[in-house]
Enzyme design. Structure first.
Site, PDB file in Angstrom:
ATOM      1  N   GLU A   1      23.105 -10.847 -31.659  1.00  0.00           N
ATOM      2  CA  GLU A   1      22.040 -10.967 -30.659  1.00  0.00           C
ATOM      3  C   GLU A   1      20.714 -11.165 -31.378  1.00  0.00           C
ATOM      4  O   GLU A   1      20.621 -10.966 -32.599  1.00  0.00           O
ATOM      5  CB  GLU A   1      21.982  -9.708 -29.789  1.00  0.00           C
ATOM      6  CG  GLU A   1      23.225  -9.496 -28.958  1.00  0.00           C
ATOM      7  CD  GLU A   1      23.160  -8.252 -28.077  1.00  0.00           C
ATOM      8  OE1 GLU A   1      24.159  -7.945 -27.423  1.00  0.00           O
ATOM      9  OE2 GLU A   1      22.090  -7.594 -28.059  1.00  0.00           O
TER      10      GLU A   1
ATOM     11  N   SER B   1      22.862  -8.047 -38.504  1.00  0.00           N
ATOM     12  CA  SER B   1      23.550  -7.168 -39.448  1.00  0.00           C
ATOM     13  C   SER B   1      23.826  -5.802 -38.842  1.00  0.00           C
ATOM     14  O   SER B   1      24.841  -5.171 -39.130  1.00  0.00           O
ATOM     15  CB  SER B   1      22.711  -7.016 -40.722  1.00  0.00           C
ATOM     16  OG  SER B   1      22.591  -8.257 -41.392  1.00  0.00           O
TER      17      SER B   1
ATOM     18  N   ASP C   1      37.734  -7.464 -40.172  1.00  0.00           N
ATOM     19  CA  ASP C   1      38.531  -6.970 -41.290  1.00  0.00           C
ATOM     20  C   ASP C   1      39.596  -8.002 -41.688  1.00  0.00           C
ATOM     21  O   ASP C   1      39.963  -8.116 -42.858  1.00  0.00           O
ATOM     22  CB  ASP C   1      39.207  -5.659 -40.886  1.00  0.00           C
ATOM     23  CG  ASP C   1      39.388  -4.707 -42.061  1.00  0.00           C
ATOM     24  OD1 ASP C   1      38.501  -4.658 -42.919  1.00  0.00           O
ATOM     25  OD2 ASP C   1      40.416  -4.014 -42.110  1.00  0.00           O
TER      26      ASP C   1
ATOM     27  N   GLU D   1      29.279 -13.304 -40.704  1.00  0.00           N
ATOM     28  CA  GLU D   1      30.320 -12.260 -40.786  1.00  0.00           C
ATOM     29  C   GLU D   1      29.939 -11.153 -41.764  1.00  0.00           C
ATOM     30  O   GLU D   1      30.790 -10.593 -42.455  1.00  0.00           O
ATOM     31  CB  GLU D   1      31.686 -12.879 -41.147  1.00  0.00           C
ATOM     32  CG  GLU D   1      32.249 -13.736 -40.028  1.00  0.00           C
ATOM     33  CD  GLU D   1      33.683 -14.143 -40.266  1.00  0.00           C
ATOM     34  OE1 GLU D   1      34.481 -13.315 -40.735  1.00  0.00           O
ATOM     35  OE2 GLU D   1      34.007 -15.307 -39.964  1.00  0.00           O
TER      36      GLU D   1
END
Length: 388
Positions: free
Chosen positions: A133, A138, A242, A366
């Site tokens: 957003e 982060s 993950d 990511e």
């Protein structure tokens, strides 16, 4: 491309065969699709091409048309590395089909899986992952987009930004707030045609990809579009990352390997000082450093992928290490390749110039490099605390 790593014990015979098959396909098919000025059209062409070739079968579980019972991170990494070597946009199109539907694959209801995953596998629906957003990049726990429950379903309000495939995706796996704190986030699927959903802005970046800022104004999301239980969204987002964070390192490897090959060929052919660039000790030193960084990154990437696939463990630490080192060092490798090309290295249309632009985003999306360092430190400190 150096394929000696395919014989490492992290990988099986099926992974080596997969790498060779994807490479053959990429050499034959991608030049006719290519990267065009219209990246939306390119991605819309690439996704069904990847589906028809069977590569998107690695993005979904076997029960919904996939190859493996659960997602195989080594296969995803092999495919991303190979596609990235040939075309950054092809790698992007493949990766987003996996990441964009990953939450459904791992946590979705049977109905959601049936509704979306076969179409993802076939390349008939384009997927997207909507987490970031304007004020929550982060710090993903700082989400402010809200889901309010009503008698007719959730009402979604807020914005998402830096969303890959934004504007061309058929659906978005989206994370929004239903409560307070990290346990107050819920995951849902939002279809592109949902009432109250709009594309607020298309975002242009140094390496063109479909990116957008999304807006939701009283957008109704049916309860059956929820992924997992209410309040599990943050855990679902982290578990999805993950899996796919390791593959970002693999894409960086593909870029770095291509840069190394381009630099090596250039060094062997560039005449200077009565010989070739490759004869100069300084050029040999740079090539040696590049080869070292590539192999070290590959070891971290495939260790992480192997641990996830074989040990069936969370790889928060291993994936963070793989992404951090592979993306940071790919940037270094490509910079050295550009330097070896001299002025040609910054000319539009030269491959190393393209790679220089393409690799930069990998150190941000990511989880930025700085975030990966926090994750690694946190994991190591937890181990030390347990020993005290």
């Amino acid at each position: 491309m150096d394929r000696s790593y395919l014989d490492w014990p992290f990988l099986g015979a099926e992974h080596k065969a997969l790498a060779l098959a994807v490479d053959d396909w990429a050499r034959a098919a991608l030049p006719s699709i290519g990267d065009h000025d219209d990246v939306d059209a390119s991605c819309r062409a690439l996704v069904p091409a990847l589906g028809e070739a069977g590569w998107l079968r690695y993005c979904v579980p076997q029960a919904y048309g996939g190859v493996h019972e659960v997602l195989d991170v080594r296969s995803l990494s092999i495919i991303r590395e190979t596609l990235a070597y040939h075309s950054a946009l092809a790698d992007f199109a493949f990766a987003m089909q996996g990441l964009g539907s990953g939450a459904i694959s791992s946590f979705g209801s049977e109905a959601l899986k049936q509704d979306y995953l076969p179409a993802v596998c076939a390349g008939e629906k384009i997927a997207a992952f909507a987490l970031s957003e304007p004020e929550a990049g982060s710090d993903a726990a700082a989400l402010s987009a809200s889901l309010a429950a009503t008698s007719d379903g959730y009402v979604l309000n807020g914005e998402k930004t830096w969303i890959s495939n934004g504007g061309i995706a058929d659906f978005y796996c989206l994370f929004a707030r239903t409560g307070v704190g990290s346990r107050g986030v819920t995951a849902v699927v939002v279809d592109a045609g949902a009432h109250g959903f709009s594309i607020a802005e298309r975002i242009e970046v140094i390496a063109p990809h479909p990116l957008a800022r999304l807006r939701f104004d009283d957008c109704v999301v049916p309860f059956d579009k929820r992924i997992g239980e209410e309040g599990e969204g943050f855990r679902i987002a982290l578990a999805t990352l993950d899996i796919f964070r390791t593959t970002v390192g693999a894409a960086a490897l593909g870029f770095a390997r291509r840069a190394f090959d381009e630099a090596g060929r250039h060094a062997l052919n560039r005449r200077m000082f009565g010989g070739t660039l490759a004869d100069l000790p300084l050029a040999q030193e740079r090539l040696a450093e590049m080869a070292l960084d590539i192999d070290a990154a590959a070891l971290l990437v495939y260790r992480s992928a192997w641990t996830k696939d074989v040990k069936r463990q969370r790889v928060t630490r291993e994936a963070a290490m793989a992404k951090l080192f592979a993306t940071d060092q790919a940037q270094v490798v490509i910079d050295k390749a550009v330097q070896m090309f001299g002025g040609m290295g910054i000319a539009k249309g030269v491959k190393v110039e393209e790679l220089y632009r393409e690799v930069r985003a990998l150190r941000i999306y990511e989880g930025a490099s700085e975030v990966q360092k926090l994750i690694i430190a946190g994991q190591q400190l937890n181990v030390l605390r347990e020993e005290l």
